[in-house]
Design a protein around this motif. Structure first.
Motif, PDB file in Angstrom:
ATOM      1  N   ASN A 161       0.798  -1.225   0.000  1.00 44.44           N
ATOM      2  CA  ASN A 161       0.000   0.000   0.000  1.00 44.44           C
ATOM      3  C   ASN A 161       0.829   1.273   0.000  1.00 44.44           C
ATOM      4  O   ASN A 161       0.276   2.368  -0.155  1.00 44.44           O
ATOM      5  CB  ASN A 161      -0.936   0.017   1.210  1.00 44.44           C
ATOM      6  N   ALA A 219       2.853   4.283  -1.256  1.00 41.44           N
ATOM      7  CA  ALA A 219       2.893   5.005  -2.532  1.00 41.44           C
ATOM      8  C   ALA A 219       4.089   5.957  -2.576  1.00 41.44           C
ATOM      9  O   ALA A 219       4.696   6.257  -1.539  1.00 41.44           O
ATOM     10  CB  ALA A 219       1.601   5.793  -2.713  1.00 41.44           C
ATOM     11  N   ASP A 220       4.388   6.437  -3.767  1.00 37.63           N
ATOM     12  CA  ASP A 220       5.481   7.395  -3.953  1.00 37.63           C
ATOM     13  C   ASP A 220       5.326   8.580  -3.005  1.00 37.63           C
ATOM     14  O   ASP A 220       6.289   9.020  -2.375  1.00 37.63           O
ATOM     15  CB  ASP A 220       5.514   7.915  -5.392  1.00 37.63           C
ATOM     16  N   ARG A 252       7.857  -0.896  -9.477  1.00 35.19           N
ATOM     17  CA  ARG A 252       6.674  -1.662  -9.847  1.00 35.19           C
ATOM     18  C   ARG A 252       6.995  -2.708 -10.913  1.00 35.19           C
ATOM     19  O   ARG A 252       7.886  -2.517 -11.729  1.00 35.19           O
ATOM     20  CB  ARG A 252       5.592  -0.723 -10.366  1.00 35.19           C
ATOM     21  N   SER A 302       3.406  -3.209  -6.882  1.00 30.48           N
ATOM     22  CA  SER A 302       4.624  -2.862  -6.169  1.00 30.48           C
ATOM     23  C   SER A 302       5.502  -4.089  -5.979  1.00 30.48           C
ATOM     24  O   SER A 302       5.004  -5.188  -5.710  1.00 30.48           O
ATOM     25  CB  SER A 302       4.276  -2.281  -4.796  1.00 30.48           C
TER      26      SER A 302
END
Length: 83
Positions: free
Chosen positions: A11, A13-14, A34, A41
């Motif tokens: 979960n 994120a960037d 990814r 991911s």
């Protein structure tokens, strides 16, 4: 300085990484790695911080800390990987 982050949650994120590392200084980029086929991911990331002193502080402070329920590993990378 390029930084590798391992053992991320699926979960993460960037933007989560950018926020986490920006507490220690300037973040030029933060990218979760990814899978090219399905976009999921790989639970690893690259973070680039241009000021070495700030990057080293981030590495020391964040290594083996919890993020999204997972204990992350944070290390310096001296050559950019070809992910």
């Amino acid at each position: 300085m390029n930084i590798q982050v391992f053992n991320l949650s699926l979960n993460t994120a960037d933007r989560d990484l950018r926020k986490l590392f920006s507490a220690f200084g300037i973040v030029a980029s933060a990218e979760v790695i990814r899978d090219k086929l399905n976009g999921r991911s790989k639970c690893n990331a690259m973070v680039e911080m241009p000021i070495e002193r700030e990057a080293l502080l981030a590495i020391e402070s964040l290594h083996q800390t919890m993020l999204d329920g997972k204990k992350i590993s944070v290390t310096a990378l001296h050559a950019k990987p070809k992910w």
